[in-house]
Design a protein around this motif. Structure first.
Motif, PDB file in Angstrom:
ATOM      1  N   ALA A  78      44.713  -2.029  41.321  1.00  0.00           N
ATOM      2  CA  ALA A  78      43.383  -1.496  41.619  1.00  0.00           C
ATOM      3  C   ALA A  78      42.315  -2.266  40.822  1.00  0.00           C
ATOM      4  CB  ALA A  78      43.321  -0.015  41.273  1.00  0.00           C
ATOM      5  N   PRO A  79      41.066  -2.262  41.304  1.00  0.00           N
ATOM      6  CA  PRO A  79      39.988  -2.998  40.616  1.00  0.00           C
ATOM      7  C   PRO A  79      39.525  -2.305  39.338  1.00  0.00           C
ATOM      8  CG  PRO A  79      39.087  -1.786  42.475  1.00  0.00           C
ATOM      9  CD  PRO A  79      40.583  -1.610  42.542  1.00  0.00           C
ATOM     10  N   LEU A  80      40.371  -2.341  38.318  1.00  0.00           N
ATOM     11  CA  LEU A  80      40.039  -1.706  37.046  1.00  0.00           C
ATOM     12  C   LEU A  80      39.306  -2.681  36.127  1.00  0.00           C
ATOM     13  CD1 LEU A  80      43.395   0.177  36.294  1.00  0.00           C
ATOM     14  CD2 LEU A  80      41.360   1.037  37.479  1.00  0.00           C
ATOM     15  N   ARG A  81      38.402  -2.137  35.309  1.00  0.00           N
ATOM     16  CA  ARG A  81      37.682  -2.953  34.339  1.00  0.00           C
ATOM     17  C   ARG A  81      38.561  -3.184  33.103  1.00  0.00           C
ATOM     18  NH1 ARG A  81      32.038  -2.907  35.075  1.00  0.00           N
ATOM     19  NH2 ARG A  81      31.604  -2.673  37.320  1.00  0.00           N
ATOM     20  N   ALA A  82      38.101  -4.075  32.238  1.00  0.00           N
ATOM     21  CA  ALA A  82      38.899  -4.490  31.071  1.00  0.00           C
ATOM     22  C   ALA A  82      39.380  -3.331  30.192  1.00  0.00           C
ATOM     23  CB  ALA A  82      38.107  -5.503  30.247  1.00  0.00           C
ATOM     24  N   PRO A  83      38.518  -2.351  29.849  1.00  0.00           N
ATOM     25  CA  PRO A  83      39.007  -1.258  28.985  1.00  0.00           C
ATOM     26  C   PRO A  83      40.144  -0.460  29.625  1.00  0.00           C
ATOM     27  CG  PRO A  83      36.619  -1.299  29.008  1.00  0.00           C
ATOM     28  CD  PRO A  83      37.069  -2.226  30.094  1.00  0.00           C
ATOM     29  N   SER A 122      49.485   7.485  30.457  1.00  0.00           N
ATOM     30  CA  SER A 122      48.066   7.146  30.331  1.00  0.00           C
ATOM     31  C   SER A 122      47.286   8.364  29.858  1.00  0.00           C
ATOM     32  CB  SER A 122      47.524   6.666  31.679  1.00  0.00           C
ATOM     33  OG  SER A 122      48.219   5.508  32.105  1.00  0.00           O
ATOM     34  N   ASN A 123      46.453   8.199  28.852  1.00  0.00           N
ATOM     35  CA  ASN A 123      45.786   9.346  28.243  1.00  0.00           C
ATOM     36  C   ASN A 123      44.598   9.847  29.060  1.00  0.00           C
ATOM     37  OD1 ASN A 123      43.521   7.703  27.601  1.00  0.00           O
ATOM     38  ND2 ASN A 123      44.437   7.123  25.651  1.00  0.00           N
ATOM     39  N   LEU A 124      44.093  11.001  28.665  1.00  0.00           N
ATOM     40  CA  LEU A 124      43.004  11.634  29.413  1.00  0.00           C
ATOM     41  C   LEU A 124      41.765  10.758  29.463  1.00  0.00           C
ATOM     42  CD1 LEU A 124      41.907  14.077  30.949  1.00  0.00           C
ATOM     43  CD2 LEU A 124      41.320  15.110  28.734  1.00  0.00           C
ATOM     44  N   GLY A 125      41.480  10.026  28.385  1.00  0.00           N
ATOM     45  CA  GLY A 125      40.321   9.148  28.386  1.00  0.00           C
ATOM     46  C   GLY A 125      40.356   8.148  29.519  1.00  0.00           C
ATOM     47  N   PHE A 126      41.532   7.663  29.856  1.00  0.00           N
ATOM     48  CA  PHE A 126      41.685   6.722  30.960  1.00  0.00           C
ATOM     49  C   PHE A 126      41.275   7.367  32.279  1.00  0.00           C
ATOM     50  CE2 PHE A 126      44.350   5.375  34.542  1.00  0.00           C
ATOM     51  CZ  PHE A 126      44.024   4.027  34.628  1.00  0.00           C
ATOM     52  N   TRP A 127      41.764   8.584  32.522  1.00  0.00           N
ATOM     53  CA  TRP A 127      41.488   9.250  33.799  1.00  0.00           C
ATOM     54  C   TRP A 127      40.015   9.624  33.918  1.00  0.00           C
ATOM     55  CZ3 TRP A 127      45.298   8.324  36.881  1.00  0.00           C
ATOM     56  CH2 TRP A 127      46.582   8.159  36.339  1.00  0.00           C
ATOM     57  N   VAL A 128      39.424  10.034  32.813  1.00  0.00           N
ATOM     58  CA  VAL A 128      37.996  10.376  32.825  1.00  0.00           C
ATOM     59  C   VAL A 128      37.159   9.140  33.117  1.00  0.00           C
ATOM     60  CG1 VAL A 128      36.067  11.204  31.418  1.00  0.00           C
ATOM     61  CG2 VAL A 128      38.291  12.352  31.296  1.00  0.00           C
ATOM     62  N   ALA A 129      37.553   8.001  32.542  1.00  0.00           N
ATOM     63  CA  ALA A 129      36.795   6.756  32.721  1.00  0.00           C
ATOM     64  C   ALA A 129      36.730   6.321  34.187  1.00  0.00           C
ATOM     65  CB  ALA A 129      37.416   5.645  31.878  1.00  0.00           C
ATOM     66  N   LEU A 130      37.698   6.702  34.980  1.00  0.00           N
ATOM     67  CA  LEU A 130      37.707   6.304  36.395  1.00  0.00           C
ATOM     68  C   LEU A 130      36.564   6.946  37.179  1.00  0.00           C
ATOM     69  CD1 LEU A 130      41.526   6.368  37.253  1.00  0.00           C
ATOM     70  CD2 LEU A 130      40.128   4.487  36.359  1.00  0.00           C
ATOM     71  N   PHE A 131      35.904   7.952  36.587  1.00  0.00           N
ATOM     72  CA  PHE A 131      34.780   8.614  37.246  1.00  0.00           C
ATOM     73  C   PHE A 131      33.434   8.177  36.657  1.00  0.00           C
ATOM     74  CE2 PHE A 131      38.461  11.207  38.008  1.00  0.00           C
ATOM     75  CZ  PHE A 131      38.314  11.617  39.325  1.00  0.00           C
ATOM     76  N   ALA A 132      33.464   7.166  35.797  1.00  0.00           N
ATOM     77  CA  ALA A 132      32.236   6.660  35.181  1.00  0.00           C
ATOM     78  C   ALA A 132      31.411   5.874  36.201  1.00  0.00           C
ATOM     79  CB  ALA A 132      32.567   5.786  33.979  1.00  0.00           C
ATOM     80  N   ARG A 133      30.166   5.642  35.837  1.00  0.00           N
ATOM     81  CA  ARG A 133      29.229   4.956  36.737  1.00  0.00           C
ATOM     82  C   ARG A 133      29.728   3.585  37.177  1.00  0.00           C
ATOM     83  NH1 ARG A 133      22.868   3.725  35.250  1.00  0.00           N
ATOM     84  NH2 ARG A 133      22.290   2.810  37.269  1.00  0.00           N
ATOM     85  N   LYS A 134      30.436   2.890  36.293  1.00  0.00           N
ATOM     86  CA  LYS A 134      30.899   1.536  36.620  1.00  0.00           C
ATOM     87  C   LYS A 134      31.878   1.504  37.786  1.00  0.00           C
ATOM     88  CE  LYS A 134      34.413   1.784  32.936  1.00  0.00           C
ATOM     89  NZ  LYS A 134      34.854   1.186  31.656  1.00  0.00           N
ATOM     90  N   TYR A 135      32.444   2.673  38.121  1.00  0.00           N
ATOM     91  CA  TYR A 135      33.378   2.740  39.248  1.00  0.00           C
ATOM     92  C   TYR A 135      32.774   3.449  40.463  1.00  0.00           C
ATOM     93  CZ  TYR A 135      37.104   1.148  36.129  1.00  0.00           C
ATOM     94  OH  TYR A 135      37.888   0.403  35.280  1.00  0.00           O
ATOM     95  N   ASP A 136      31.468   3.619  40.460  1.00  0.00           N
ATOM     96  CA  ASP A 136      30.820   4.356  41.548  1.00  0.00           C
ATOM     97  C   ASP A 136      31.123   3.748  42.915  1.00  0.00           C
ATOM     98  OD1 ASP A 136      28.631   6.545  42.099  1.00  0.00           O
ATOM     99  OD2 ASP A 136      28.087   4.816  43.340  1.00  0.00           O
ATOM    100  N   GLU A 137      30.961   2.439  43.031  1.00  0.00           N
ATOM    101  CA  GLU A 137      31.159   1.782  44.331  1.00  0.00           C
ATOM    102  C   GLU A 137      32.615   1.445  44.604  1.00  0.00           C
ATOM    103  OE1 GLU A 137      28.599  -1.540  44.908  1.00  0.00           O
ATOM    104  OE2 GLU A 137      26.761  -0.400  44.556  1.00  0.00           O
ATOM    105  N   THR A 138      33.342   1.048  43.565  1.00  0.00           N
ATOM    106  CA  THR A 138      34.704   0.558  43.800  1.00  0.00           C
ATOM    107  C   THR A 138      35.757   1.652  43.924  1.00  0.00           C
ATOM    108  OG1 THR A 138      34.955   0.281  41.400  1.00  0.00           O
ATOM    109  CG2 THR A 138      34.296  -1.665  42.685  1.00  0.00           C
ATOM    110  N   LEU A 139      35.597   2.752  43.189  1.00  0.00           N
ATOM    111  CA  LEU A 139      36.604   3.815  43.227  1.00  0.00           C
ATOM    112  C   LEU A 139      36.068   5.135  43.778  1.00  0.00           C
ATOM    113  CD1 LEU A 139      38.540   3.312  39.855  1.00  0.00           C
ATOM    114  CD2 LEU A 139      39.022   2.323  42.096  1.00  0.00           C
TER     115      LEU A 139
END
Length: 228
Positions: A93-98, A126-143
């Motif tokens: 999937a198109p995940l960012r570096a973090p 994978s910890n909760l921080g990872f799953w929460v990050a998938l809903f961040a603004r940086k993934y608005d268009e891609t995810l």
């Protein structure tokens, strides 16, 4: 073979906060941690320990609902992402570096534990921080717009989902690190958990609401702190 307890079982009776107990508990908690509770108790050490006990009870009560949310969230995301990208989506999937680094660490932890690196194990590692990050603004268009928006009703903009998840992640971390949580708007936190679960899994939301002890503990106001 029956293993006998080292000590006789202790009945739950009113605890006596005498000077000996207060000194021992304060030493066990540490002066630095105890100072927070002492401050809100206006210097009353007995009351400070009762606030500490209440904080422990609140943390324990939130453990179940937060656990249910974390497990339900990651499995719902995994189902949606698997449908969109395949079972090995964590690698494709198109995940960012973090987030790529988080996946790498989860993979490494499995290897160190000598466990198979299956998709299901990677999801669980994978910890909760990872799953929460998938809903961040940086993934608005891609995810979000392509896949993850399907997990929530139309009343949930991505920004609100991320904001609430992040708030609950902070609550979870504070509980895990034995930090004070009583200053938070805990009723709103509890409702937030149930609201997210209502969309992710209504049956799970109903199950959590039925078993949760949070409302009962919250109903025991600080004016009744002497019962702790």
């Amino acid at each position: 073979m029956t293993i006998e307890p080292k000590r006789p079982s202790r009945k739950q009776i009113a605890y006596r906060y005498d000077e000996t107990a207060i000194r021992a508990l304060r030493r066990a908690i540490s002066d630095e941690r105890f100072a927070t509770y002492l401050r809100i108790a206006d210097g009353d050490r007995r009351r400070a320990l009762q606030f500490y006990t209440r904080n422990v009870a609140l943390g324990a009560a939130f453990h179940g609902p937060l656990q249910a949310l974390e497990v339900t969230l990651r499995n719902a995301v995994d189902d949606a992402m698997t449908e969109a990208y395949g079972a090995s989506w964590l690698m494709g999937a198109p995940l960012r570096a973090p987030e790529q680094e988080a996946v790498r660490k989860a993979t490494q932890s499995l290897e160190q534990a000598r466990k198979p690196r299956t998709p299901a194990r990677l999801v669980a590692a994978s910890n909760l921080g990872f799953w929460v990050a998938l809903f961040a603004r940086k993934y608005d268009e891609t995810l979000w717009r392509t896949t993850l928006h399907t997990l929530f009703g139309t009343d949930w903009p991505r920004s609100e989902v991320h904001k609430l998840l992040n708030r609950l992640r902070t609550l979870r971390n504070r509980i895990a690190h034995h930090e004070p949580i009583f200053h938070r708007h805990l009723r709103a936190d509890h409702e937030g958990i149930l609201s997210l679960l209502d969309d992710l899994s209504p049956e799970t939301a109903a199950w959590v609401a039925h078993h949760s002890r949070v409302p009962k503990i919250l109903a025991e106001s600080s004016h009744r702190i002497g019962q702790f």
